[in-house]
Design a protein around this motif. Structure first.
Motif, short mmCIF file in Angstrom:
data_model
loop_
_atom_site.label_atom_id
_atom_site.label_comp_id
_atom_site.label_asym_id
_atom_site.label_seq_id
_atom_site.Cartn_x
_atom_site.Cartn_y
_atom_site.Cartn_z
N LYS A 15 0.83 -1.21 0.00
CA LYS A 15 0.00 0.00 0.00
C LYS A 15 0.86 1.26 0.00
O LYS A 15 0.53 2.24 -0.65
N GLU A 18 2.22 1.75 -3.44
CA GLU A 18 1.13 2.25 -4.27
C GLU A 18 0.93 3.75 -4.04
O GLU A 18 0.77 4.52 -5.00
N TYR A 19 0.97 4.17 -2.80
CA TYR A 19 0.82 5.59 -2.47
C TYR A 19 1.98 6.41 -3.02
O TYR A 19 1.79 7.52 -3.52
N PHE A 22 1.36 6.81 -6.69
CA PHE A 22 0.32 7.81 -6.85
C PHE A 22 0.91 9.22 -6.76
O PHE A 22 0.59 10.10 -7.56
N ASN A 67 -3.03 6.69 -13.39
CA ASN A 67 -3.23 6.00 -12.11
C ASN A 67 -3.82 4.61 -12.30
O ASN A 67 -3.47 3.68 -11.58
N THR A 71 -0.35 3.24 -11.13
CA THR A 71 -0.47 3.25 -9.67
C THR A 71 -1.16 2.01 -9.17
O THR A 71 -0.64 1.29 -8.30
N PHE A 72 -2.36 1.75 -9.69
CA PHE A 72 -3.17 0.66 -9.16
C PHE A 72 -3.10 -0.60 -10.01
O PHE A 72 -3.75 -1.59 -9.71
N PHE A 127 -6.34 10.20 -3.09
CA PHE A 127 -5.73 8.88 -3.25
C PHE A 127 -6.73 7.78 -2.91
O PHE A 127 -6.95 6.85 -3.68
N LYS A 131 -8.45 5.15 -5.53
CA LYS A 131 -8.24 3.72 -5.32
C LYS A 131 -9.58 3.00 -5.31
O LYS A 131 -9.74 1.94 -5.93
N ASN A 135 -10.30 0.44 -8.44
CA ASN A 135 -10.24 -0.98 -8.04
C ASN A 135 -11.59 -1.57 -7.68
O ASN A 135 -11.67 -2.73 -7.29
#
Length: 140
Positions: A15, A18-19, A22, A67, A71-72, A127, A131, A135
């Motif tokens: 996580k 991931e942040y 981002f 993103n 990112t995701f 963020f 997410k 997702n």
């Protein structure tokens, strides 16, 4: 117990990474947007609020695609997610616009720098909202 701790640590690290991604995308997108903002505001003498709005629309579109993919790590792009991304960034836009107006009109911060400082307030909530949108398996 040790397995449980190890699993949580791994999940937390994931996580965090991931942040960080981002923020890397956000910072890159931010600086490119600021260059365009300065071109519109200083170069073309456009009203600072109109320039900010134009740049925001372009930035939101780039943010959704970057993103989602980087990112995701989610390649399930959809028009519904794209529209919800705009809602997330409308929230960010309104929040940032309020901060910009406060900085410019109350705190006497430069119209050049206020849009550069405003995103500090909105990064974390955006963020988590992004997410959720990207997702969410129910959004197709």
């Amino acid at each position: 117990m040790n397995k449980h701790f190890s699993f949580n640590l791994k999940n937390t690290k994931s996580k965090f990474v991931e942040y960080i991604r981002f923020n890397i995308i956000g910072i890159s997108n931010f600086w490119i947007s600021q260059i365009f903002y300065l071109i519109l505001f200083l170069g073309l003498k456009m009203n600072y609020l109109i320039a900010y709005t134009i740049v925001s629309v372009i930035s939101i579109t780039a943010s959704y695609f970057l993103n989602s993919k980087y990112t995701f790590k989610n390649n399930n792009l959809s028009f519904k997610k794209f529209l919800l991304t705009f809602l997330v960034y409308i929230f960010e836009y309104v929040l940032n616009m309020g901060v910009i107006l406060l900085m410019v009109n109350v705190l006497n911060i430069s119209k050049v720098f206020a849009p550069m400082l405003a995103p500090v307030v909105s990064t974390i909530p955006v963020f988590f909202l992004m997410k959720f949108v990207i997702n969410n398996p129910k959004l197709k």
